[in-house]
Design an enzyme around this catalytic site. Structure first.
Site, PDB file in Angstrom:
ATOM      1  N   LEU A   1      10.816 -20.767  -4.760  1.00 39.07           N
ATOM      2  CA  LEU A   1       9.995 -19.643  -4.280  1.00 39.07           C
ATOM      3  C   LEU A   1       8.507 -19.726  -4.837  1.00 39.07           C
ATOM      4  O   LEU A   1       8.524 -19.822  -6.158  1.00 39.07           O
ATOM      5  CB  LEU A   1      10.647 -18.422  -4.349  1.00 39.07           C
ATOM      6  CG  LEU A   1       9.496 -17.058  -3.754  1.00 39.07           C
ATOM      7  CD1 LEU A   1       9.615 -17.162  -2.057  1.00 39.07           C
ATOM      8  CD2 LEU A   1       9.891 -15.870  -4.200  1.00 39.07           C
TER       9      LEU A   1
ATOM     10  N   ASP B   1       0.672  -1.212   0.097  1.00 44.11           N
ATOM     11  CA  ASP B   1      -0.085   0.031  -0.116  1.00 44.11           C
ATOM     12  C   ASP B   1       0.914   1.189   0.132  1.00 44.11           C
ATOM     13  O   ASP B   1       1.973   1.302   0.515  1.00 44.11           O
ATOM     14  CB  ASP B   1      -1.129   0.131   1.095  1.00 44.11           C
ATOM     15  CG  ASP B   1      -2.109   0.975   1.075  1.00 44.11           C
ATOM     16  OD1 ASP B   1      -2.467   1.324  -0.027  1.00 44.11           O
ATOM     17  OD2 ASP B   1      -2.769   1.188   2.229  1.00 44.11           O
TER      18      ASP B   1
ATOM     19  N   HIS C   1       2.498   3.109  -9.094  1.00 43.86           N
ATOM     20  CA  HIS C   1       2.326   1.919  -9.139  1.00 43.86           C
ATOM     21  C   HIS C   1       3.385   1.063 -10.068  1.00 43.86           C
ATOM     22  O   HIS C   1       4.062   0.007  -9.604  1.00 43.86           O
ATOM     23  CB  HIS C   1       0.897   1.680  -9.957  1.00 43.86           C
ATOM     24  CG  HIS C   1      -0.233   2.169  -9.200  1.00 43.86           C
ATOM     25  ND1 HIS C   1      -0.278   1.533  -7.753  1.00 43.86           N
ATOM     26  CD2 HIS C   1      -1.343   2.693  -9.753  1.00 43.86           C
ATOM     27  CE1 HIS C   1      -1.544   2.266  -7.670  1.00 43.86           C
ATOM     28  NE2 HIS C   1      -2.170   2.595  -8.702  1.00 43.86           N
TER      29      HIS C   1
HETATM   30  C1  IPE Z   1      -5.483  -2.748   0.124  1.00 42.53           C
HETATM   31  O1  IPE Z   1      -5.151  -1.311  -0.273  1.00 42.53           O
HETATM   32  C2  IPE Z   1      -5.694  -3.443  -1.441  1.00 42.53           C
HETATM   33  C3  IPE Z   1      -4.154  -3.756  -1.977  1.00 42.53           C
HETATM   34  C4  IPE Z   1      -3.032  -3.326  -1.259  1.00 42.53           C
HETATM   35  C5  IPE Z   1      -4.229  -4.326  -2.984  1.00 42.53           C
HETATM   36  P1  IPE Z   1      -6.336  -0.269  -0.200  1.00 42.53           P
HETATM   37  O2  IPE Z   1      -5.536   0.762  -0.770  1.00 42.53           O
HETATM   38  O3  IPE Z   1      -7.113  -0.671  -1.435  1.00 42.53           O
HETATM   39  O4  IPE Z   1      -6.924  -0.338   1.068  1.00 42.53           O
HETATM   40  P2  IPE Z   1      -7.779   0.797   1.684  1.00 42.53           P
HETATM   41  O5  IPE Z   1      -8.880   1.361   0.911  1.00 42.53           O
HETATM   42  O6  IPE Z   1      -6.727   1.823   2.355  1.00 42.53           O
HETATM   43  O7  IPE Z   1      -8.303   0.148   3.075  1.00 42.53           O
HETATM   44  C1  IPE Z   2      -1.759   0.162  -3.395  1.00 48.55           C
HETATM   45  O1  IPE Z   2      -1.086   1.766  -3.379  1.00 48.55           O
HETATM   46  C2  IPE Z   2      -1.851  -0.417  -4.638  1.00 48.55           C
HETATM   47  C3  IPE Z   2      -3.331  -0.995  -4.872  1.00 48.55           C
HETATM   48  C4  IPE Z   2      -4.365  -0.804  -3.910  1.00 48.55           C
HETATM   49  C5  IPE Z   2      -3.562  -1.442  -6.170  1.00 48.55           C
HETATM   50  P1  IPE Z   2      -2.509   2.601  -3.352  1.00 48.55           P
HETATM   51  O2  IPE Z   2      -2.954   2.851  -4.725  1.00 48.55           O
HETATM   52  O3  IPE Z   2      -3.687   2.170  -2.480  1.00 48.55           O
HETATM   53  O4  IPE Z   2      -1.851   3.996  -2.825  1.00 48.55           O
HETATM   54  P2  IPE Z   2      -2.579   4.928  -1.889  1.00 48.55           P
HETATM   55  O5  IPE Z   2      -2.929   4.108  -0.670  1.00 48.55           O
HETATM   56  O6  IPE Z   2      -3.669   5.723  -2.496  1.00 48.55           O
HETATM   57  O7  IPE Z   2      -1.317   5.884  -1.471  1.00 48.55           O
HETATM   58 MG    MG Z   3      -4.293   2.317  -0.472  1.00 48.94          MG
END
Ligand code: IPE
Ligand code: IPE
Ligand code: MG
Length: 240
Positions: free
Chosen positions: A127, A16, A33
């Site tokens: 792995l 995240d 990403h």
């Molecule tokens: C959790 O991250 C999902 C992934 C890392 C794929 P999100 O960014 O979607 O989660 P929330 O919305 O902060 O809970």
């Molecule tokens: C995690 O990073 C990737 C996915 C959930 C696909 P985010 O896109 O949720 O990044 P933030 O949380 O908005 O910074």
């Molecule tokens: Mg996120």
């Protein structure tokens, strides 16, 4: 590989913070990403060096389908690109590639590529790299219950067997069947929640939260999490 019985068999990561990482740099979320793919590479290499046998990554949740279409498309494209680029490395380094989740929601072309990548790496044993795509913990439990209910409807003579089913028997209906539960779950970016990840499987996982954003989470951060895990005392409800 390190000879250490405190090395977790299965490390799982809720990756995240990509969007915030990009925003801090005045860039589009997708830039974060893309940079996150480098962290996947770094952590995968480190997992092999440490002797971790399963590395699973939460790449896209069922709820993430609710993001803007352009971001969803960019994430799917990134997945395709990463598979094409990384397949030779998977084969060279003995990495078995597995994708789990609600694959019916993925494009046919993406599913074909996933199948090909999974088939080609099926014999790799260093792995297992498990990518959770279009996954959510509640969805997994629901699909397991539906599968079981349909099997029973098709063969009512199994009712005694189903009544006697234990936890292990039920867990075989989850998409993670055959994969040990995660010993360590890492979440990056400072959020202190599970976000509908491996709800059944996380029952006794050690949790590790860090403020580091996913694109900055590399081998050193992975090592720090493993070191912290080694200090944990896992009791499973017993008295030690
Ligand atoms: C959790 O991250 C999902 C992934 C890392 C794929 P999100 O960014 O979607 O989660 P929330 O919305 O902060 O809970
Ligand atoms: C995690 O990073 C990737 C996915 C959930 C696909 P985010 O896109 O949720 O990044 P933030 O949380 O908005 O910074
Ligand atoms: Mg996120």
């Amino acid at each position: 590989m390190e000879n250490n019985d405190k090395i977790p068999l299965h490390v799982s990561i809720i990756m995240d913070g990509n969007g915030r990482w990009a925003k801090e740099r005045g860039k589009e979320r997708c830039f974060g990403h893309a940079e996150g793919v480098e962290s996947v590479r770094s952590c995968t290499e480190e997992a092999i060096r440490k002797g971790v046998k399963y590395l699973s990554l939460f790449a896209f949740s069922e709820e993430n389908w609710n993001r803007p279409e352009a971001e969803v498309n960019a994430l799917m494209e990134l997945m395709v690109k990463a598979m094409v680029n990384e397949l030779p490395t998977f084969l060279k380094n003995g990495i078995r590639f597995i994708v789990l989740g609600n694959r019916a929601r993925l494009d046919d072309s993406l599913n074909e590529m996933i199948d090909e990548c999974m088939e080609k790496t099926a014999g790799c044993g260093n792995l297992s790299l498990v990518i959770f795509m279009s996954y959510s913990g509640r969805w997994d439990i629901l699909q397991a219950a539906k599968k079981l209910a349909l099997e029973l409807a098709a063969d009512p003579s199994r009712s005694a067997e189903v009544s006697g089913m234990g936890l292990e028997d039920f867990s075989r209906y989850l998409v993670t069947s055959g994969i040990p539960d995660p010993d360590l779950i890492i979440r990056t970016s400072g959020e202190l929640r599970i976000s509908n990840y491996l709800l059944w499987q996380c029952a006794y996982s050690e949790l590790y939260f860090t403020d580091v954003l996913w694109p900055d989470f590399r081998a050193e951060e992975f090592d720090a999490a493993i070191q912290e895990y080694a200090k944990r005392d896992r009791r499973y409800g017993k008295v030690k």
